[in-house]
Scaffold this motif. Structure first.
Motif, mmCIF file in Angstrom:
data_model
loop_
_atom_site.group_PDB
_atom_site.id
_atom_site.type_symbol
_atom_site.label_atom_id
_atom_site.label_comp_id
_atom_site.label_asym_id
_atom_site.label_seq_id
_atom_site.Cartn_x
_atom_site.Cartn_y
_atom_site.Cartn_z
ATOM 1 N N VAL A 180 -1.290 -14.011 -22.329
ATOM 2 C CA VAL A 180 -1.306 -15.452 -22.076
ATOM 3 C C VAL A 180 -0.639 -16.099 -23.291
ATOM 4 C CG1 VAL A 180 -2.775 -17.440 -21.563
ATOM 5 C CG2 VAL A 180 -3.441 -15.164 -20.765
ATOM 6 N N VAL A 181 0.587 -16.576 -23.100
ATOM 7 C CA VAL A 181 1.441 -16.908 -24.250
ATOM 8 C C VAL A 181 1.812 -18.387 -24.283
ATOM 9 C CG1 VAL A 181 3.578 -16.319 -25.466
ATOM 10 C CG2 VAL A 181 2.522 -14.621 -23.950
ATOM 11 N N GLY A 182 1.459 -19.080 -25.363
ATOM 12 C CA GLY A 182 1.970 -20.427 -25.601
ATOM 13 C C GLY A 182 1.566 -21.451 -24.562
ATOM 14 N N THR A 183 0.349 -21.332 -24.085
ATOM 15 C CA THR A 183 -0.128 -22.353 -23.151
ATOM 16 C C THR A 183 -1.505 -22.853 -23.567
ATOM 17 O OG1 THR A 183 -0.820 -22.823 -20.867
ATOM 18 C CG2 THR A 183 -0.839 -20.503 -21.523
ATOM 19 N N SER A 184 -1.704 -24.178 -23.452
ATOM 20 C CA SER A 184 -3.001 -24.754 -23.792
ATOM 21 C C SER A 184 -3.995 -24.541 -22.646
ATOM 22 C CB SER A 184 -2.852 -26.261 -24.049
ATOM 23 O OG SER A 184 -2.435 -26.906 -22.858
ATOM 24 N N LEU A 185 -3.520 -24.060 -21.509
ATOM 25 C CA LEU A 185 -4.347 -23.830 -20.319
ATOM 26 C C LEU A 185 -5.080 -25.101 -19.897
ATOM 27 C CD1 LEU A 185 -5.696 -20.326 -21.372
ATOM 28 C CD2 LEU A 185 -4.127 -20.744 -19.488
ATOM 29 N N ASN A 186 -4.378 -26.198 -20.018
ATOM 30 C CA ASN A 186 -4.947 -27.474 -19.568
ATOM 31 C C ASN A 186 -4.483 -27.842 -18.177
ATOM 32 O OD1 ASN A 186 -6.635 -28.652 -21.543
ATOM 33 N ND2 ASN A 186 -4.859 -28.880 -22.875
ATOM 34 N N VAL A 187 -3.397 -27.206 -17.732
ATOM 35 C CA VAL A 187 -2.831 -27.628 -16.445
ATOM 36 C C VAL A 187 -3.361 -26.727 -15.331
ATOM 37 C CG1 VAL A 187 -0.702 -27.950 -15.119
ATOM 38 C CG2 VAL A 187 -0.770 -28.615 -17.532
ATOM 39 N N SER A 188 -3.955 -27.370 -14.350
ATOM 40 C CA SER A 188 -4.511 -26.690 -13.190
ATOM 41 C C SER A 188 -3.444 -26.682 -12.085
ATOM 42 C CB SER A 188 -5.746 -27.482 -12.786
ATOM 43 O OG SER A 188 -6.094 -27.260 -11.482
ATOM 44 N N PRO A 189 -3.364 -25.696 -11.199
ATOM 45 C CA PRO A 189 -4.282 -24.558 -11.063
ATOM 46 C C PRO A 189 -3.855 -23.323 -11.851
ATOM 47 C CG PRO A 189 -2.801 -24.553 -9.172
ATOM 48 C CD PRO A 189 -2.396 -25.739 -10.041
ATOM 49 N N VAL A 190 -2.710 -23.401 -12.569
ATOM 50 C CA VAL A 190 -2.204 -22.195 -13.244
ATOM 51 C C VAL A 190 -3.238 -21.644 -14.229
ATOM 52 C CG1 VAL A 190 -0.400 -21.368 -14.819
ATOM 53 C CG2 VAL A 190 0.206 -22.863 -12.938
ATOM 54 N N ASN A 191 -4.049 -22.547 -14.801
ATOM 55 C CA ASN A 191 -4.992 -22.102 -15.831
ATOM 56 C C ASN A 191 -6.116 -21.228 -15.281
ATOM 57 O OD1 ASN A 191 -6.355 -24.123 -14.538
ATOM 58 N ND2 ASN A 191 -6.716 -25.383 -16.351
ATOM 59 N N ILE A 192 -6.174 -21.031 -13.950
ATOM 60 C CA ILE A 192 -7.220 -20.109 -13.463
ATOM 61 C C ILE A 192 -6.675 -18.681 -13.297
ATOM 62 C CG2 ILE A 192 -8.621 -21.900 -12.324
ATOM 63 C CD1 ILE A 192 -7.566 -20.802 -9.644
ATOM 64 N N LEU A 193 -5.367 -18.492 -13.519
ATOM 65 C CA LEU A 193 -4.802 -17.144 -13.315
ATOM 66 C C LEU A 193 -5.447 -16.078 -14.204
ATOM 67 C CD1 LEU A 193 -1.058 -18.009 -12.614
ATOM 68 C CD2 LEU A 193 -2.746 -17.138 -10.981
ATOM 69 N N PRO A 194 -5.799 -16.394 -15.488
ATOM 70 C CA PRO A 194 -6.489 -15.359 -16.269
ATOM 71 C C PRO A 194 -7.816 -14.914 -15.631
ATOM 72 C CG PRO A 194 -5.646 -17.063 -17.726
ATOM 73 C CD PRO A 194 -5.458 -17.570 -16.320
ATOM 74 N N SER A 195 -8.482 -15.815 -14.899
ATOM 75 C CA SER A 195 -9.752 -15.411 -14.256
ATOM 76 C C SER A 195 -9.492 -14.379 -13.165
ATOM 77 C CB SER A 195 -10.466 -16.598 -13.613
ATOM 78 O OG SER A 195 -10.414 -17.687 -14.464
#
Ligand code: NAD
Length: 240
Positions: A180-195
Motif C-alpha cells: 500500500v504505497v503513498g496513499t492516505s487511504l482517505n478516499v472511499s471505496p478504494v481504501n477498503i481494498l486492503p481489507s
C-alpha cells in the motif's frame, strides 16, 4: 526486511495499491499532503461532478492545468521499481488511484486505473470515450452526440466504473501480498481494498513517510519515501 523477502519470493500474486504519494517525486503534488493541491484549491468547486455540471469550462481549466503539469513529469524510481518487480512476479497487479498515467509510462502491466486517466475524455450522455487532444479546446464537445465531454477521471460524487471496481476486488481478494504505497487511504471505496487482501490472509506492507490508519495493523509499516523504499524491495528479489 528478510521475512519480507521470503514473503515476496513465495508470493503467487503481489498487488501494489498506489496513491498520489508515489508520484510526488515525479513532481506531481498530492491532494492532502503538506504541499497538497487541496491547500490551494477547493475540491468541491473544481473536482466534483456537481461543479462540472454547473461550470464545465472552469473544471476543464483546472484539468487542462493539471494535464500540462503532469505531461512534463516522468516516472519516479518507485514507479520503475514496481515495473521491475512485476517482470519477476508475473501475476502481479497495480491498482492505482492515480490519474497521471505514470505506471503505464514506467512499463507496468496489469494496471487498473480506479480513478481514470487525466489524458482521457468521456461523455456522460452517450458513453463515448477517447484520448484528449488539445485541438478539442475547452470544454471539448462529444463528436458523437455534441454534449460537453468530461475529463476521463472519476470526480468527487461519481461512482467508480463498475467493471474496474469488481476486478480490483477480485484481485485484492486473491493476492497474498499487498503493498500500500503513498496513499492516505482517505478516499472511499478504494481504501477498503486492503481489507479484502487481509481477508485472504495477505501480508500487508505499507510504504509511506507518514502514519495512516492502516499503519498499526499492517504487517510491515515501512516509513519512508516510495522512491527510496521500493528499489530496496526490488533488490530483495535479487539477493540469493
Ligand atoms: P492523498 O493526497 O490523500 O495522500 C497522499 C499520501 O502520500 C499521504 O499519506 C502522504 O503521507 C504520502 N506521501 C507523500 N510523499 C510520499 C512519498 N514520497 N512516498 C510515499 N508516500 C508519500 O492521496 P491519495 O491517498 O492518493 O488519494 C487522493 C486522491 O488523489 C485520489 O483520488 C487520486 O486520484 C488523487 N490524486 C492523484 C494524483 C496523481 O495522479 N498523481 C495527484 C493528486 C491526487
Amino acid at each position: 526486511m528478510y521475512p519480507l523477502r521470503d514473503f515476496l519470493i513465495k508470493s503467487k500474486r503481489a498487488v501494489f495499491l498506489t496513491g498520489s504519494g508515489i508520484s510526488k517525486e515525479s513532481g506531481i503534488p498530492t491532494f492532502r499532503g503538506k504541499d497538497g493541491l487541496w491547500k490551494q484549491y477547493d475540491p468541491s468547486k473544481l473536482a466534483s461532478i456537481s461543479a462540472f455540471l454547473d461550470n464545465p469550462a472552469l473544471v476543464w481549466e483546472f484539468y487542462r492545468y493539471r494535464q500540462d503539469l503532469i505531461s512534463k513529469c516522468h516516472p519516479s524510481r518507485a514507479h520503475l521499481a514496481i515495473s521491475q518487480i512485476q517482470k519477476e512476479k508475473e501475476n502481479s497487479w497495480v491498482l492505482t488511484q492515480n490519474v497521471d498515467n505514470l505506471h503505464n509510462q514506467a512499463g507496468s502491466k496489469n494496471i487498473i486505473e480506479l480513478h481514470g486517466n487525466i489524458f482521457r475524455i468521456s461523455c456522460i450522455n452517450c458513453g463515448y470515450n477517447d484520448n484528449y487532444n488539445v485541438i478539442m479546446g475547452v470544454p471539448p464537445r462529444c463528436p458523437k452526440c455534441g454534449d460537453v465531454l468530461k475529463p476521463g477521471v472519476v470526480l468527487f460524487g461519481e461512482s467508480l466504473p463498475q467493471k474496474d471496481w469488481a476486478k480490483a476486488i477480485e484481485i485484492a481478494s486473491s493476492c497474498d501480498i499487498m503493498f500500500v504505497v503513498g496513499t492516505s487511504l482517505n478516499v472511499s471505496p478504494v481504501n477498503i481494498l486492503p481489507s479484502y487482501a487481509k481477508e485472504n490472509n495477505a501480508v500487508i506492507v505499507e510504504i509511506n513517510p507518514e502514519l495512516t490508519w492502516l499503519s498499526e495493523s499492517a504487517d510491515f509499516s515501512l516509513k519512508g519515501s516510495a522512491s527510496d523504499v521500493l528499489p530496496k524491495i526490488h533488490d530483495l528479489l535479487k539477493c540469493g
